[in-house]
Design a protein around this motif. Structure first.
Motif, PDB file in Angstrom:
ATOM      1  N   PHE B  53      47.848  16.869  53.894  1.00  0.00           N
ATOM      2  CA  PHE B  53      47.102  15.909  53.072  1.00  0.00           C
ATOM      3  C   PHE B  53      47.607  15.988  51.634  1.00  0.00           C
ATOM      4  O   PHE B  53      47.036  16.698  50.811  1.00  0.00           O
ATOM      5  N   PRO B  54      48.690  15.273  51.350  1.00  0.00           N
ATOM      6  CA  PRO B  54      49.315  15.397  50.026  1.00  0.00           C
ATOM      7  C   PRO B  54      48.356  15.108  48.879  1.00  0.00           C
ATOM      8  O   PRO B  54      48.547  15.608  47.773  1.00  0.00           O
ATOM      9  N   THR B  55      47.308  14.333  49.116  1.00  0.00           N
ATOM     10  CA  THR B  55      46.394  14.002  48.017  1.00  0.00           C
ATOM     11  C   THR B  55      45.209  14.958  47.942  1.00  0.00           C
ATOM     12  O   THR B  55      44.352  14.815  47.071  1.00  0.00           O
ATOM     13  N   MET B  56      45.147  15.903  48.859  1.00  0.00           N
ATOM     14  CA  MET B  56      44.031  16.854  48.884  1.00  0.00           C
ATOM     15  C   MET B  56      43.816  17.491  47.511  1.00  0.00           C
ATOM     16  O   MET B  56      44.741  18.037  46.912  1.00  0.00           O
ATOM     17  N   SER B  57      42.595  17.405  47.014  1.00  0.00           N
ATOM     18  CA  SER B  57      42.320  17.988  45.705  1.00  0.00           C
ATOM     19  C   SER B  57      41.578  19.302  45.843  1.00  0.00           C
ATOM     20  O   SER B  57      40.886  19.544  46.831  1.00  0.00           O
ATOM     21  N   LEU B  58      41.742  20.141  44.814  1.00  0.00           N
ATOM     22  CA  LEU B  58      41.022  21.413  44.778  1.00  0.00           C
ATOM     23  C   LEU B  58      39.519  21.178  44.855  1.00  0.00           C
ATOM     24  O   LEU B  58      38.792  21.936  45.504  1.00  0.00           O
ATOM     25  N   ALA B  59      39.056  20.121  44.189  1.00  0.00           N
ATOM     26  CA  ALA B  59      37.616  19.844  44.164  1.00  0.00           C
ATOM     27  C   ALA B  59      37.073  19.673  45.574  1.00  0.00           C
ATOM     28  O   ALA B  59      35.968  20.130  45.884  1.00  0.00           O
ATOM     29  N   THR B  60      37.854  19.030  46.426  1.00  0.00           N
ATOM     30  CA  THR B  60      37.402  18.823  47.803  1.00  0.00           C
ATOM     31  C   THR B  60      37.280  20.158  48.533  1.00  0.00           C
ATOM     32  O   THR B  60      36.318  20.386  49.274  1.00  0.00           O
ATOM     33  N   VAL B  61      38.242  21.030  48.299  1.00  0.00           N
ATOM     34  CA  VAL B  61      38.159  22.350  48.928  1.00  0.00           C
ATOM     35  C   VAL B  61      36.899  23.064  48.437  1.00  0.00           C
ATOM     36  O   VAL B  61      36.118  23.594  49.234  1.00  0.00           O
ATOM     37  N   TYR B  62      36.683  23.046  47.139  1.00  0.00           N
ATOM     38  CA  TYR B  62      35.500  23.709  46.581  1.00  0.00           C
ATOM     39  C   TYR B  62      34.211  23.117  47.138  1.00  0.00           C
ATOM     40  O   TYR B  62      33.291  23.827  47.523  1.00  0.00           O
ATOM     41  N   LYS B  63      34.144  21.784  47.158  1.00  0.00           N
ATOM     42  CA  LYS B  63      32.916  21.144  47.628  1.00  0.00           C
ATOM     43  C   LYS B  63      32.631  21.503  49.076  1.00  0.00           C
ATOM     44  O   LYS B  63      31.476  21.737  49.456  1.00  0.00           O
ATOM     45  N   ASN B  64      33.657  21.571  49.872  1.00  0.00           N
ATOM     46  CA  ASN B  64      33.441  21.898  51.277  1.00  0.00           C
ATOM     47  C   ASN B  64      33.053  23.364  51.458  1.00  0.00           C
ATOM     48  O   ASN B  64      32.243  23.688  52.331  1.00  0.00           O
ATOM     49  N   ILE B  65      33.607  24.224  50.636  1.00  0.00           N
ATOM     50  CA  ILE B  65      33.221  25.626  50.738  1.00  0.00           C
ATOM     51  C   ILE B  65      31.760  25.797  50.342  1.00  0.00           C
ATOM     52  O   ILE B  65      31.020  26.551  50.982  1.00  0.00           O
ATOM     53  N   VAL B  66      31.333  25.073  49.319  1.00  0.00           N
ATOM     54  CA  VAL B  66      29.916  25.109  48.946  1.00  0.00           C
ATOM     55  C   VAL B  66      29.048  24.670  50.125  1.00  0.00           C
ATOM     56  O   VAL B  66      28.033  25.294  50.441  1.00  0.00           O
ATOM     57  N   LEU B  67      29.480  23.612  50.789  1.00  0.00           N
ATOM     58  CA  LEU B  67      28.730  23.121  51.948  1.00  0.00           C
ATOM     59  C   LEU B  67      28.663  24.172  53.049  1.00  0.00           C
ATOM     60  O   LEU B  67      27.583  24.477  53.572  1.00  0.00           O
ATOM     61  N   ILE B  68      29.812  24.744  53.373  1.00  0.00           N
ATOM     62  CA  ILE B  68      29.849  25.707  54.481  1.00  0.00           C
ATOM     63  C   ILE B  68      29.070  26.970  54.111  1.00  0.00           C
ATOM     64  O   ILE B  68      28.410  27.577  54.955  1.00  0.00           O
ATOM     65  N   LYS B  69      29.111  27.332  52.823  1.00  0.00           N
ATOM     66  CA  LYS B  69      28.278  28.458  52.378  1.00  0.00           C
ATOM     67  C   LYS B  69      26.807  28.130  52.574  1.00  0.00           C
ATOM     68  O   LYS B  69      26.032  28.969  53.032  1.00  0.00           O
ATOM     69  N   SER B  70      26.428  26.907  52.229  1.00  0.00           N
ATOM     70  CA  SER B  70      25.009  26.532  52.324  1.00  0.00           C
ATOM     71  C   SER B  70      24.547  26.541  53.779  1.00  0.00           C
ATOM     72  O   SER B  70      23.360  26.679  54.055  1.00  0.00           O
ATOM     73  N   LEU B  71      25.480  26.385  54.703  1.00  0.00           N
ATOM     74  CA  LEU B  71      25.146  26.468  56.123  1.00  0.00           C
ATOM     75  C   LEU B  71      25.176  27.924  56.591  1.00  0.00           C
ATOM     76  O   LEU B  71      24.864  28.219  57.740  1.00  0.00           O
ATOM     77  N   GLY B  72      25.582  28.813  55.700  1.00  0.00           N
ATOM     78  CA  GLY B  72      25.634  30.235  56.045  1.00  0.00           C
ATOM     79  C   GLY B  72      26.774  30.583  56.986  1.00  0.00           C
ATOM     80  O   GLY B  72      26.717  31.593  57.689  1.00  0.00           O
ATOM     81  N   GLU B  73      27.823  29.765  56.958  1.00  0.00           N
ATOM     82  CA  GLU B  73      28.904  29.990  57.921  1.00  0.00           C
ATOM     83  C   GLU B  73      30.205  30.479  57.301  1.00  0.00           C
ATOM     84  O   GLU B  73      31.248  30.481  57.958  1.00  0.00           O
ATOM     85  N   VAL B  74      30.142  30.890  56.048  1.00  0.00           N
ATOM     86  CA  VAL B  74      31.317  31.539  55.465  1.00  0.00           C
ATOM     87  C   VAL B  74      30.842  32.632  54.512  1.00  0.00           C
ATOM     88  O   VAL B  74      29.808  32.494  53.850  1.00  0.00           O
TER      89      VAL B  74
END
Lengths: 147, 147
Positions: B53-74
């Motif tokens: 995903f050449p356009t993948m931004s750091l912000a997207t990675v961060y936002k998804n990690i926040v989400l997965i943390k909130s689900l208690g899965e990381v």
DNA sequence: TTTGCTGCAAATAGTTTGCAGAGAC
DNA sequence: GTCTCTGCAAACTATTTGCAGCAAA
């Protein structure tokens, strides 16, 4: 408990021995770190010292902590949320118990830790140099509050 | 070792159940985190995904990690030097052994930790909810290099 | 007198946020 | 069609750095 007056003198002497100048600000910072009960943050140190040194800057606190760290005389407790607390009374690694409500930090005695270190070394084939052990929970005072 | 394919499916399903949309970027991030061997950093995840995903931004990675943390899965492993590593395979607290040279992270088995938790609770009168245990050292591979 | 220290302000790095267009459902 | 997500850029926060004047030795 290590004698805090002696701990203060010890750090100051070590600074002298390494050719560092002893300024009033420096003395005040070392004094706060040498007191054992607290595990202060940089912000906390800065606020305390503002009373005696109205011009005291955060940069000076940071620079002195870097110096004291380089002398191996303060333990830095960085937490994942970005907060940092310092222990200048026991600068070597040791376990901490942290209250997630009032942020109090307590040092428990844990004899079994050395044993665990050996267990890890033999299981993983690592040469273990350092460790970090924190327990997070709620202290009895905060539990009593039932807030 | 938990089955990684199942782990991936499990997290994706949990996202669906909570009303989150399943985008290709999201799937790719979960996939990397569900793989057990690595304890990747955000930067590391980002670099890996840039290939697909050449356009993948750091912000997207961060936002998804926040989400997965909130689900208690990381499990987030923030280190004092500011670095962060993630373990999406075992999201519950567990000890880590970290090589200070190559940054490899290994999960040792330590039976005595539960015992220690009880010891701390009874000594400090805290209600222990969580913990963090890291050993730092040099792995056998780095020792062999003698650099 | 020399050298390092303080304190201000600017720089830095990792992370978070705002927002407009794109995409999942 | 609706509503969330992505990705860019700007904002933010804790810490570090540069530098001029000051103070310890």
């Amino acid at each position: 408990m290590i004698n805090q007056k002696n701990r203060y003198e010890f750090i100051i002497q070590k600074m002298r021995d390494n050719g560092h100048k002893i300024t009033p600000q420096r003395m005040a910072i070392v004094n706060i770190l040498a007191v054992g009960e607290g595990h202060p943050s940089v912000e906390n140190i800065h606020v305390q010292l503002k009373q005696d040194f109205p011009t005291m800057s955060l940069a000076t606190v940071y620079k002195n902590i870097v110096l004291i760290k380089s002398l191996g005389e303060v333990l830095e407790l960085g937490f994942p949320d970005g907060s940092n607390r310092y222990d200048g009374n026991k600068p070597y690694p040791h376990p901490h118990v942290i209250c997630i409500k009032c942020k109090k930090i307590v040092d428990p005695d844990l004899d079994s830790l050395d044993e665990m270190k050996k267990e890890v070394a033999s299981e993983t084939q690592f040469k273990i140099l350092n460790h970090r052990l924190d327990f997070f929970g709620i202290c009895s005072a905060c539990m009593a509050e039932k807030v």
